[in-house]
Design a protein around this motif. Structure first.
Motif, PDB file in Angstrom:
ATOM      1  N   LYS A 267     -21.362   8.508  11.347  1.00 31.54           N
ATOM      2  CA  LYS A 267     -21.037   9.703  12.094  1.00 31.54           C
ATOM      3  C   LYS A 267     -22.230  10.076  12.967  1.00 31.54           C
ATOM      4  O   LYS A 267     -23.345   9.620  12.762  1.00 31.54           O
ATOM      5  N   LYS A 268     -21.966  10.927  13.925  1.00 30.06           N
ATOM      6  CA  LYS A 268     -23.025  11.362  14.823  1.00 30.06           C
ATOM      7  C   LYS A 268     -24.115  12.075  14.019  1.00 30.06           C
ATOM      8  O   LYS A 268     -23.829  12.855  13.127  1.00 30.06           O
ATOM      9  N   HIS A 269     -25.366  11.765  14.362  1.00 27.96           N
ATOM     10  CA  HIS A 269     -26.540  12.343  13.704  1.00 27.96           C
ATOM     11  C   HIS A 269     -26.682  11.859  12.249  1.00 27.96           C
ATOM     12  O   HIS A 269     -27.458  12.416  11.490  1.00 27.96           O
ATOM     13  N   GLU A 270     -25.900  10.821  11.867  1.00 31.73           N
ATOM     14  CA  GLU A 270     -26.001  10.317  10.495  1.00 31.73           C
ATOM     15  C   GLU A 270     -26.821   9.032  10.530  1.00 31.73           C
ATOM     16  O   GLU A 270     -26.523   8.109  11.283  1.00 31.73           O
ATOM     17  N   ARG A 271     -27.862   8.985   9.729  1.00 35.93           N
ATOM     18  CA  ARG A 271     -28.760   7.836   9.787  1.00 35.93           C
ATOM     19  C   ARG A 271     -28.145   6.571   9.228  1.00 35.93           C
ATOM     20  O   ARG A 271     -28.348   5.491   9.725  1.00 35.93           O
ATOM     21  N   GLU A 272     -27.414   6.681   8.163  1.00 41.84           N
ATOM     22  CA  GLU A 272     -26.827   5.490   7.562  1.00 41.84           C
ATOM     23  C   GLU A 272     -25.461   5.823   6.987  1.00 41.84           C
ATOM     24  O   GLU A 272     -25.140   6.979   6.722  1.00 41.84           O
ATOM     25  N   SER A 273     -24.653   4.773   6.852  1.00 38.58           N
ATOM     26  CA  SER A 273     -23.293   4.961   6.376  1.00 38.58           C
ATOM     27  C   SER A 273     -23.286   5.336   4.906  1.00 38.58           C
ATOM     28  O   SER A 273     -24.124   4.893   4.128  1.00 38.58           O
ATOM     29  N   ARG A 274     -22.333   6.153   4.546  1.00 39.93           N
ATOM     30  CA  ARG A 274     -22.160   6.530   3.155  1.00 39.93           C
ATOM     31  C   ARG A 274     -21.039   5.728   2.531  1.00 39.93           C
ATOM     32  O   ARG A 274     -20.205   5.176   3.225  1.00 39.93           O
ATOM     33  N   ARG A 275     -20.999   5.665   1.214  1.00 38.31           N
ATOM     34  CA  ARG A 275     -19.874   5.021   0.546  1.00 38.31           C
ATOM     35  C   ARG A 275     -18.614   5.823   0.813  1.00 38.31           C
ATOM     36  O   ARG A 275     -18.638   7.054   0.797  1.00 38.31           O
ATOM     37  N   TYR A 276     -17.516   5.105   1.047  1.00 35.87           N
ATOM     38  CA  TYR A 276     -16.274   5.788   1.405  1.00 35.87           C
ATOM     39  C   TYR A 276     -15.770   6.631   0.231  1.00 35.87           C
ATOM     40  O   TYR A 276     -15.740   6.176  -0.910  1.00 35.87           O
ATOM     41  N   ASP A 277     -15.394   7.858   0.546  1.00 41.63           N
ATOM     42  CA  ASP A 277     -14.852   8.774  -0.461  1.00 41.63           C
ATOM     43  C   ASP A 277     -13.334   8.795  -0.318  1.00 41.63           C
ATOM     44  O   ASP A 277     -12.814   9.241   0.715  1.00 41.63           O
ATOM     45  N   PHE A 278     -12.633   8.314  -1.329  1.00 43.80           N
ATOM     46  CA  PHE A 278     -11.182   8.258  -1.271  1.00 43.80           C
ATOM     47  C   PHE A 278     -10.595   9.657  -1.439  1.00 43.80           C
ATOM     48  O   PHE A 278     -10.688  10.267  -2.495  1.00 43.80           O
ATOM     49  N   LYS A 279      -9.998  10.145  -0.342  1.00 44.27           N
ATOM     50  CA  LYS A 279      -9.467  11.509  -0.352  1.00 44.27           C
ATOM     51  C   LYS A 279      -8.138  11.586  -1.093  1.00 44.27           C
ATOM     52  O   LYS A 279      -7.730  12.640  -1.547  1.00 44.27           O
ATOM     53  N   PHE A 280      -7.441  10.448  -1.192  1.00 44.28           N
ATOM     54  CA  PHE A 280      -6.146  10.407  -1.862  1.00 44.28           C
ATOM     55  C   PHE A 280      -6.346   9.700  -3.204  1.00 44.28           C
ATOM     56  O   PHE A 280      -6.448   8.475  -3.265  1.00 44.28           O
ATOM     57  N   ARG A 281      -6.408  10.483  -4.286  1.00 49.66           N
ATOM     58  CA  ARG A 281      -6.752   9.910  -5.584  1.00 49.66           C
ATOM     59  C   ARG A 281      -5.675   8.957  -6.115  1.00 49.66           C
ATOM     60  O   ARG A 281      -5.958   8.095  -6.945  1.00 49.66           O
ATOM     61  N   GLU A 282      -4.433   9.111  -5.632  1.00 50.41           N
ATOM     62  CA  GLU A 282      -3.410   8.171  -6.093  1.00 50.41           C
ATOM     63  C   GLU A 282      -3.658   6.765  -5.544  1.00 50.41           C
ATOM     64  O   GLU A 282      -3.012   5.804  -5.979  1.00 50.41           O
ATOM     65  N   SER A 283      -4.615   6.641  -4.606  1.00 45.00           N
ATOM     66  CA  SER A 283      -4.971   5.317  -4.084  1.00 45.00           C
ATOM     67  C   SER A 283      -5.445   4.403  -5.204  1.00 45.00           C
ATOM     68  O   SER A 283      -5.216   3.190  -5.177  1.00 45.00           O
ATOM     69  N   TYR A 284      -6.113   4.971  -6.204  1.00 38.26           N
ATOM     70  CA  TYR A 284      -6.570   4.164  -7.334  1.00 38.26           C
ATOM     71  C   TYR A 284      -5.378   3.609  -8.109  1.00 38.26           C
ATOM     72  O   TYR A 284      -5.372   2.431  -8.516  1.00 38.26           O
ATOM     73  N   ILE A 285      -4.364   4.435  -8.315  1.00 42.16           N
ATOM     74  CA  ILE A 285      -3.189   3.987  -9.076  1.00 42.16           C
ATOM     75  C   ILE A 285      -2.425   2.929  -8.301  1.00 42.16           C
ATOM     76  O   ILE A 285      -2.046   1.886  -8.855  1.00 42.16           O
ATOM     77  N   ILE A 286      -2.178   3.178  -7.013  1.00 48.80           N
ATOM     78  CA  ILE A 286      -1.381   2.226  -6.243  1.00 48.80           C
ATOM     79  C   ILE A 286      -2.130   0.911  -6.063  1.00 48.80           C
ATOM     80  O   ILE A 286      -1.530  -0.173  -6.062  1.00 48.80           O
ATOM     81  N   THR A 287      -3.458   0.971  -5.933  1.00 48.59           N
ATOM     82  CA  THR A 287      -4.255  -0.257  -5.881  1.00 48.59           C
ATOM     83  C   THR A 287      -4.174  -0.993  -7.207  1.00 48.59           C
ATOM     84  O   THR A 287      -4.031  -2.226  -7.247  1.00 48.59           O
ATOM     85  N   GLY A 288      -4.239  -0.228  -8.292  1.00 46.06           N
ATOM     86  CA  GLY A 288      -4.099  -0.845  -9.612  1.00 46.06           C
ATOM     87  C   GLY A 288      -2.743  -1.489  -9.805  1.00 46.06           C
ATOM     88  O   GLY A 288      -2.633  -2.560 -10.422  1.00 46.06           O
ATOM     89  N   ILE A 289      -1.688  -0.865  -9.265  1.00 44.98           N
ATOM     90  CA  ILE A 289      -0.341  -1.443  -9.349  1.00 44.98           C
ATOM     91  C   ILE A 289      -0.325  -2.818  -8.708  1.00 44.98           C
ATOM     92  O   ILE A 289       0.231  -3.785  -9.258  1.00 44.98           O
ATOM     93  N   VAL A 290      -0.909  -2.924  -7.513  1.00 40.27           N
ATOM     94  CA  VAL A 290      -0.950  -4.218  -6.818  1.00 40.27           C
ATOM     95  C   VAL A 290      -1.711  -5.244  -7.649  1.00 40.27           C
ATOM     96  O   VAL A 290      -1.257  -6.386  -7.836  1.00 40.27           O
ATOM     97  N   LEU A 291      -2.859  -4.849  -8.159  1.00 42.94           N
ATOM     98  CA  LEU A 291      -3.708  -5.781  -8.908  1.00 42.94           C
ATOM     99  C   LEU A 291      -3.046  -6.254 -10.201  1.00 42.94           C
ATOM    100  O   LEU A 291      -3.073  -7.450 -10.515  1.00 42.94           O
ATOM    101  N   VAL A 292      -2.465  -5.335 -10.963  1.00 39.85           N
ATOM    102  CA  VAL A 292      -1.858  -5.764 -12.230  1.00 39.85           C
ATOM    103  C   VAL A 292      -0.587  -6.577 -11.973  1.00 39.85           C
ATOM    104  O   VAL A 292      -0.215  -7.436 -12.789  1.00 39.85           O
ATOM    105  N   THR A 293       0.087  -6.333 -10.843  1.00 41.86           N
ATOM    106  CA  THR A 293       1.249  -7.153 -10.500  1.00 41.86           C
ATOM    107  C   THR A 293       0.826  -8.573 -10.184  1.00 41.86           C
ATOM    108  O   THR A 293       1.453  -9.544 -10.643  1.00 41.86           O
ATOM    109  N   VAL A 294      -0.226  -8.710  -9.381  1.00 44.14           N
ATOM    110  CA  VAL A 294      -0.760 -10.041  -9.090  1.00 44.14           C
ATOM    111  C   VAL A 294      -1.212 -10.711 -10.386  1.00 44.14           C
ATOM    112  O   VAL A 294      -0.954 -11.903 -10.620  1.00 44.14           O
ATOM    113  N   TYR A 295      -1.872  -9.942 -11.236  1.00 39.82           N
ATOM    114  CA  TYR A 295      -2.325 -10.454 -12.540  1.00 39.82           C
ATOM    115  C   TYR A 295      -1.139 -10.943 -13.371  1.00 39.82           C
ATOM    116  O   TYR A 295      -1.180 -12.047 -13.946  1.00 39.82           O
ATOM    117  N   ALA A 296      -0.066 -10.157 -13.439  1.00 33.97           N
ATOM    118  CA  ALA A 296       1.107 -10.542 -14.230  1.00 33.97           C
ATOM    119  C   ALA A 296       1.742 -11.817 -13.682  1.00 33.97           C
ATOM    120  O   ALA A 296       2.189 -12.680 -14.449  1.00 33.97           O
TER     121      ALA A 296
END
Length: 604
Positions: free
Chosen positions: A37-66
């Protein structure tokens, strides 16, 4: 209902932890950090604003795993023990971060009545997923497909035993993983309902319309999703891939629109949603045009590209490959074809391959059925001038209105597209410079999409709509596209008019009228669903989930193995296993001496 609640809590815990561990690893990879961002010296780790992103990502991963597990062994207790162990390891490793996440979520849930709203949705959806109408195809082949994964993982040429078992879907492997058949009771089928739950939670944000005081495009998509959830409430207990896919497409589009409204800068969440679109294809091939969504992250990565962005691009390509590869391998093993029943991709010629004539006829039968006919011999080659009027006449009620609006939306989309092309050309042409400077489509509200993003999302939905219409246009298969297309395109058009033409007093009246109409409609639909459910109320489903159907069967022998087939019709449900639609003696044989060796057509 109680069993559904318990299993869903297990699903939430495992998918959240798996998804969290993966995303935290992903955002720390080179090239995956958001832009500065402007006036920002270095990039920050992305903050996931939508917490259900963890669940839906997990759904994809465990499906591939299965699916990967199914290639080597059955998906049962062992697969769950490994999954549980991985979840525990992630929970221990990220215990501090997870604690902070938990406190953050609890704080948000305590704000207002959020906790009670989400809890109420959780309980209501669990009740709906505990009983209802079992989809015809679920007792035809979904239940058997899931049981084969539970019992064997996969066997070669399974589609020769029952051609519908060649209809591979990653949703079946996911269902098998969380069916808990290994406990000795019934095989639970809760995952289509879980996808509906995630969509219902996402739709709760419609309440922000009142606080916000003006519409955004995702509001219209949420309205379409809420209507869809009402239509499947008494059906979502069935493990039909249609429900998985429709809920997932609604989720992707709504989430994408939300990110645009919030002016999301990072390319990471767009990459993840594009990968979710790739995952949708493994649930049902009709979602293939969802690949068009990859245009957005690809552009973001290649625009002003850097070494880090290219690294992110190749990581994304690798992840897409990981998502698709187990699905394709299962296709080949089950049917001998890469994408059954597509026969022009004939690369292998395996001896367990479903005969080409059978596959071609099956594809014709799917297309003919989707056009509203059951007689393939008579109507399989019917011209468009014949089947379109018959098909259109068969669509009734609100679906016909939405279909007409979807067609109108395509026309409006073309107008937008023409304007975009002329506006782009106008940057270098004095002749239409004035047109380009027109403020008719100027974006001055956070409720709007940029034209490029709008054209990408609208084009994707039109592509999905066209693919559905030209392949198998049964309204149940494509209802998500029929409803989302006008929701996005006409929704944007309405917001343009709302922002440009209405005075503040009129806007307030429109908002109040919308709230009143929505609440009246919502209460009416809830009452209708409650009255209908009361007619079929069974107190035992407050504890357990309704099982698959049961049917009278006959038997035949193949080698030393006994097989079952229905006395009438073609459904067998779950318990008579293994089964076929009819006595296939003389048509199919074992590849080896045992059932686990697989099946091949006699003469292949």
């Amino acid at each position: 209902m109680l069993t559904v609640l318990v299993i869903w809590l297990y699903v939430i815990a495992t998918t959240y932890l798996i998804g969290y561990g993966f995303l935290m690893s992903l955002v720390n990879m080179p090239g995956m950090l958001p832009g500065k961002k402007k006036h920002e010296r270095e990039s920050r780790r992305y903050d996931f604003k939508f917490r259900e992103s963890y669940i839906i990502t997990g759904i994809v991963l465990v499906t591939v795993y299965a699916q990967i597990v199914s290639l080597f062994t059955k998906v049962s207790l062992g697969a769950n023990l490994v999954l549980l162990a991985l979840s525990v390891l992630i929970a221990v490793y990220y215990r501090q971060e997870l604690g902070e996440e938990l406190l953050s979520m609890l704080g948000k849930l305590k704000a207002g009545a959020n906790f009670y709203v989400y809890l109420a949705v959780f309980l209501i959806m669990a009740y709906g997923a505990s009983h209802g109408y079992m989809h015809y195809d679920s007792d035809l082949y979904h239940a058997q497909a899931i049981r084969w994964i539970e019992e064997y993982g996969i066997v070669r040429g399974l589609g020769n035993l029952h051609v519908r078992l060649a209809y591979n879907s990653s949703a079946f492997a996911l269902s098998a993983l969380y069916s808990f058949r290994f406990l000795g009771g019934q095989s639970y089928h809760v995952m289509s309902g879980f996808f509906a739950l995630l969509l219902a939670w996402q739709c709760v944000d419609i309440k922000n319309f009142i606080r916000r005081g003006h519409p955004v495009i995702s509001d219209f998509a949420r309205l379409a999703a809420i209507y869809y959830l009402f239509t499947i409430y008494d059906e979502m207990m069935a493990p039909a891939s249609d429900y998985f896919l429709s809920c997932l497409v609604f989720y992707i589009i709504i989430h994408w629109l939300d990110m645009n409204v919030r002016h999301e800068r990072s390319y990471l969440p767009y990459i993840l949603l594009a990968l979710l679109g790739v995952f949708a294809i493994t649930i049902k091939l009709s979602a293939a045009p969802m690949l068009l969504l990859t245009i957005v992250p690809i552009y973001k990565l290649f625009h002003n590209r850097t070494k880090e962005k290219m690294r992110a691009f190749w990581v994304s390509v690798a992840l897409a490959f990981v998502i698709v590869l187990p699905f394709l391998i299962r296709n080949i093993i089950l049917s001998g074809w890469l994408l059954y029943p597509v026969t022009f991709l004939d690369f292998f010629g395996f001896y367990w391959e479903i005969p080409k004539g059978v596959a071609a006829y099956d594809a014709l039968e799917i297309r003919t059925f989707g056009r509203g006919y059951n007689d393939v011999a008579t109507y399989g080659s019917a011209p468009m001038s014949e089947w379109i009027p018959n098909w259109f006449a068969s669509i009734t009620g609100l679906n016909k209105i939405m279909l007409i609006l979807a067609l109108l939306s395509i026309v409006i989309y073309v107008i937008y597209l023409v304007y975009f092309v002329l506006a782009f050309a106008g940057e270098k042409s004095e002749k239409i410079k004035g047109f380009n400077n027109s403020k008719v489509f100027e974006i001055s509200h956070r409720s709007m999409l940029s034209m490029a993003d709008f054209l990408t999302i609208g084009g994707t939905l039109i592509g999905c709509f066209a693919f559905w219409f030209l392949s198998a246009p049964l309204i149940r298969y494509g209802i998500v596209y029929v409803w989302l297309l006008p929701a996005v395109i006409l929704g944007r058009t309405f917001i343009l008019a709302y922002n440009r033409l209405f005075e503040d007093e009129v806007k307030d009246t429109v908002v109040k009228a919308f709230v009143i109409v929505f609440l009246a409609w919502f209460i009416y639909k809830c009452a209708i669903v409650a009255l209908e459910d009361n007619r079929h109320f069974n107190p035992e489903y407050l504890l357990k989930q309704q099982d698959y159907g049961s049917y009278e069967v006959n038997t035949f022998k193949m080698g030393d193995e006994t097989f079952y087939y229905p006395v009438s019709g073609d459904q067998v449900g779950y318990d008579p296993f293994p089964s076929a639609t009819h006595d296939i003696t003389g048509e199919v044989e074992f590849i080896g001496g045992e059932i686990k060796d697989g099946f091949k057509a006699i003469g292949q």
